[in-house]
Scaffold this active site. Structure first.
Site, PDB file in Angstrom:
ATOM      1  N   ASP A 123       0.724   3.693   8.126  1.00 14.76           N
ATOM      2  CA  ASP A 123       1.387   3.225   6.914  1.00 14.76           C
ATOM      3  C   ASP A 123       2.798   3.798   6.911  1.00 14.76           C
ATOM      4  O   ASP A 123       2.986   5.004   7.101  1.00 14.76           O
ATOM      5  CB  ASP A 123       0.611   3.704   5.684  1.00 14.76           C
ATOM      6  CG  ASP A 123       0.628   2.686   4.562  1.00 14.76           C
ATOM      7  OD1 ASP A 123       1.725   2.214   4.231  1.00 14.76           O
ATOM      8  OD2 ASP A 123      -0.444   2.371   4.026  1.00 14.76           O
ATOM      9  N   ASP A 224       5.094  -0.420   3.652  1.00 17.43           N
ATOM     10  CA  ASP A 224       4.944  -0.419   2.202  1.00 17.43           C
ATOM     11  C   ASP A 224       6.160  -1.050   1.510  1.00 17.43           C
ATOM     12  O   ASP A 224       7.306  -0.699   1.812  1.00 17.43           O
ATOM     13  CB  ASP A 224       4.817   1.044   1.753  1.00 17.43           C
ATOM     14  CG  ASP A 224       4.277   1.198   0.358  1.00 17.43           C
ATOM     15  OD1 ASP A 224       3.117   0.852   0.142  1.00 17.43           O
ATOM     16  OD2 ASP A 224       5.026   1.690  -0.518  1.00 17.43           O
ATOM     17  N   ASP A 357      -5.163  -1.346  -3.412  1.00 11.61           N
ATOM     18  CA  ASP A 357      -4.474  -1.625  -4.680  1.00 11.61           C
ATOM     19  C   ASP A 357      -5.153  -2.731  -5.483  1.00 11.61           C
ATOM     20  O   ASP A 357      -4.666  -3.095  -6.560  1.00 11.61           O
ATOM     21  CB  ASP A 357      -3.036  -2.111  -4.419  1.00 11.61           C
ATOM     22  CG  ASP A 357      -2.136  -1.036  -3.848  1.00 11.61           C
ATOM     23  OD1 ASP A 357      -2.395   0.157  -4.095  1.00 11.61           O
ATOM     24  OD2 ASP A 357      -1.169  -1.406  -3.151  1.00 11.61           O
TER      25      ASP A 357
HETATM   26  O1  ISL Z   1      -0.786  -2.289  -7.615  1.00 12.05           O
HETATM   27  C1  ISL Z   1       0.399  -2.476  -7.793  1.00 12.05           C
HETATM   28  C2  ISL Z   1       1.128  -1.925  -8.937  1.00 12.05           C
HETATM   29  O2  ISL Z   1       1.040  -2.825 -10.000  1.00 12.05           O
HETATM   30  C3  ISL Z   1       1.122  -3.194  -6.839  1.00 12.05           C
HETATM   31  O3  ISL Z   1       2.130  -3.942  -7.345  1.00 12.05           O
HETATM   32  C4  ISL Z   1       1.644  -2.176  -5.870  1.00 12.05           C
HETATM   33  O4  ISL Z   1       2.376  -1.206  -6.512  1.00 12.05           O
HETATM   34  C5  ISL Z   1       2.498  -2.834  -4.865  1.00 12.05           C
HETATM   35  O5  ISL Z   1       1.627  -3.642  -4.179  1.00 12.05           O
HETATM   36  C6  ISL Z   1       3.103  -1.814  -3.935  1.00 12.05           C
HETATM   37  O6  ISL Z   1       2.089  -1.081  -3.361  1.00 12.05           O
HETATM   38  C7  ISL Z   1       2.393  -0.127  -2.416  1.00 12.05           C
HETATM   39  O7  ISL Z   1       3.401   0.756  -2.850  1.00 12.05           O
HETATM   40  C8  ISL Z   1       3.090   1.606  -3.937  1.00 12.05           C
HETATM   41  C9  ISL Z   1       1.722   2.277  -3.811  1.00 12.05           C
HETATM   42  O8  ISL Z   1       1.362   2.823  -5.046  1.00 12.05           O
HETATM   43  C10 ISL Z   1       0.663   1.327  -3.359  1.00 12.05           C
HETATM   44  O9  ISL Z   1      -0.562   1.993  -3.164  1.00 12.05           O
HETATM   45  C11 ISL Z   1       1.163   0.690  -2.106  1.00 12.05           C
HETATM   46  O10 ISL Z   1       0.207  -0.149  -1.510  1.00 12.05           O
HETATM   47  C12 ISL Z   1       4.166   2.649  -3.961  1.00 12.05           C
HETATM   48  O11 ISL Z   1       4.251   3.250  -2.700  1.00 12.05           O
END
Ligand code: ISL
Length: 588
Positions: A123, A224, A357
């Site tokens: 990741d 990410d 998520d």
């Molecule tokens: O679940 C969400 C918040 O409402 C998604 O929008 C999520 O934040 C978005 O998919 C981005 O996710 C990724 O980045 C975030 C992290 O919290 C998530 O776990 C990751 O998958 C910040 O790093």
């Protein structure tokens, strides 16, 4: 991504040649018949008895992955982190967090995967770091710090936040640093300051870190929120919304002006010319089909594939994730079909129902009522794995794990929900209404421990885990399914094997069957590669249906069904499907 295929630019010039020359048609990239398995390490398996999953726990279960037959593991962050967002807040990109183990454990894991022919995708979280990363500590130390410009620092506007952007995790995206009198930008938690990708030093530091991991032998990166790297110049206000102090400013930081430039540069600096077979997938919330084609057309050498969000956003408001509303009948299907078609000629889809998520696939897209759980878990799998793209299986999905029966607000641990409830309470909002959506959509649904067996703590740990085990682990667990004919696990295993044995599943074109449109519960589509044809028919509802698939499927062989006693050859007339039943047929 291989240096021989997707990084080479096409030398063809005529329109006809170009149209027929997507790299995976000329020479399919290795990942076109791969299946990726995602591990969220805190919730996978705990070997050291602290209630939290760790690298040793993964090492102990490598045979589970080999048995399932997956090609790639995507490992959610295991880097050193204060864990404000469970590791998506990184304070050292080149070290392992002690919660998860040591670098020696990591190397053993990598070797263990490679020994089983499984690649490892890390990741990559580089839109932001932790506020405890030395880069940020240095940056915040003074307005004249050489790293000040590595993050977004702005003066107050009228004594307040520099703009009206709202954070994903509630409140403003800006945090005042008392000592220097400036605000810093954080699209996510206050402990996740955004890196300034406009600064070439930032980009070079990230590329060097990526090369370091590739030198260690990892096989690629899941990136990410990678489409948030380029923000609109000047960070202007988003259009105001009545009654809201801070608003969703998506259009001002997603797929921004320099995004393609940054990704092409990353590709050149990190992957180009490097021998080996790599995979890159960009997490791209809000991406359109047009942008997705640009990100993933191999001739452009940016990314191999992206995670798009359309089908997982249909049950919520863009302005309020937890304002739940069931999607319109047929909306999920229409969305996925649109993506199949739009990326049919150039570009490549990632196929997923869930991840760390998102709520559990069977609870959200299937039917987790005990009567329908098993067959619907298999059917949602078939629907997805029949499509063109690279399927992703999130840990526990392969045994049909369900959402957790959360009761009160206090049951949730995710920073997203914790902050949301705090801000709701501060506004005097109705918590019970909010909880209806939170129970369905909370990310904690995906994060309860993997259910390995029916023993204490589902075999996940020897002590009470950080999030509770779903009570259904007494019967819903891996031990009850692996090797059991007709189980959800064996169904996933078959789907994964079919993608290898049938090139049409990997590379065939996609087409919806006409009668499919008549009933929103029916999914009926075909895949075609030369003489080889696959038919997928699925009933995503409890009522039996009969699906007219036309005469040219008479005599097709059943390759996989969700039910146990189905005729092996398709006869004339509509295909009768029981509630939540699905079948996959093959010609040639
Ligand atoms: O679940 C969400 C918040 O409402 C998604 O929008 C999520 O934040 C978005 O998919 C981005 O996710 C990724 O980045 C975030 C992290 O919290 C998530 O776990 C990751 O998958 C910040 O790093």
């Amino acid at each position: 991504m291989t240096t021989e295929t997707s990084t080479t630019t096409s030398t063809t010039t005529t329109t006809e040649q170009t149209a027929a020359s997507t790299a995976y048609q000329m020479e399919p990239a290795w990942w076109t018949n791969s299946v990726v398995y995602q591990i969220y390490p805190r919730s996978f398996a705990d070997a050291n008895g602290d209630g939290m999953g760790d690298l040793r726990g993964i090492i102990n279960h490598l045979d589970h992955l080999a048995e399932l037959g997956v090609d790639v593991v995507w490992l959610s962050p295991i880097y050193r982190s204060p864990q404000a967002d469970n590791g998506y807040d990184i304070s050292d990109y080149q070290d392992i967090d002690p919660l998860f183990g040591t670098m020696a454990d990591f190397e053993e894991l990598l070797t263990g995967l490679h020994d089983r022919g499984i690649k490892l995708m890390m990741d990559l979280v580089v839109n932001h770091t932790s506020d405890e990363h030395p880069w940020f500590v240095e940056s915040r130390s003074s307005t004249t710090s050489p790293k000040r410009d590595w993050y977004y620092w702005r003066d107050p506007r009228d004594g307040r936040e520099p703009n009206n952007w709202g954070s994903f995790f509630s409140g403003s995206t800006w945090q005042l640093d008392e000592a220097t009198g400036q605000y810093y930008l954080h699209l996510f938690d206050v402990k996740q300051p955004d890196l300034n990708w406009e600064n070439p030093e930032v980009r070079e530091a990230v590329y060097a870190m990526m090369r370091w991991w590739l030198d260690k032998g990892v096989d690629g990166f899941r990136m990410d929120v990678i489409n948030f790297l380029s923000k609109v110049d000047g960070l202007p206000d988003a259009p105001p919304v009545e009654g809201r102090e801070f608003v969703n400013a998506f259009a001002l930081y997603a797929d921004g002006p320099r995004m393609h430039e940054f990704l092409a540069e990353m590709h050149r600096e990190v992957f180009a010319g490097r021998p080996g077979q790599f995979i890159t997938v960009g997490e791209t919330p809000g991406v359109t089909t047009q942008e997705a084609v640009l990100y993933t057309d191999p001739r452009r050498a940016e990314l191999d594939m992206v995670f798009q969000f359309e089908h997982v956003g249909l049950d919520q408001l863009p302005t309020d994730k937890f304002a739940y509303a069931a999607p319109a009948p047929g909306a999920v299907k229409a969305s996925l079909y649109r993506w199949q078609t739009a990326l049919g000629q150039a570009g490549w889809n990632s196929l997923y129902w869930d991840n760390h998520d998102q709520p559990r696939a069977v609870s959200r897209f299937g039917d987790d009522d005990p009567q329908w759980w098993e067959t619907s878990a298999k059917t949602v799998a078939t629907i997805l794995h029949g499509m063109r793209g690279t399927p992703y299986v999130y840990q526990g999905e392969e045994i049909g794990m369900t959402n957790y029966p959360f009761a009160t607000g206090a049951d949730f641990q995710d920073v997203e929900v914790v902050n949301y409830l705090a801000s709701l309470r501060a506004r005097g909002g109705d918590e019970e209404t909010a909880l209806t959506g939170i129970r369905k959509i909370s990310r904690d649904n995906a994060r309860t421990p993997v259910q390995w067996d029916s023993g204490p703590y589902a075999g996940f740990s020897s002590v009470s885990p950080w999030l509770p085990v779903n009570p259904n682990a007494s019967w819903l667990n891996a031990a009850a399914q692996v090797g059991e004919s007709g189980s959800v696990f064996e169904h996933y295993k078959s789907l994964i094997a079919l993608r290898k044995s049938l090139p049409v599943l990997a590379l065939g074109s996609f087409e919806a069957i006409e009668s499919d449109a008549a009933n929103p519960a029916v999914w009926a589509y075909t895949r075609t590669l030369g003489e080889s044809r696959v038919l997928v028919v699925a009933n995503a509802g409890r009522e039996p249906v009969a699906v007219d698939v036309g005469e040219d499927w008479v005599g097709a062989r059943l390759v996989l069904g969700s039910g146990l006693d189905v005729e092996p050859v398709l006869g004339a007339g509509p295909v009768p499907l029981a509630g939540w039943e699905s079948r996959m047929y093959l010609i040639k």
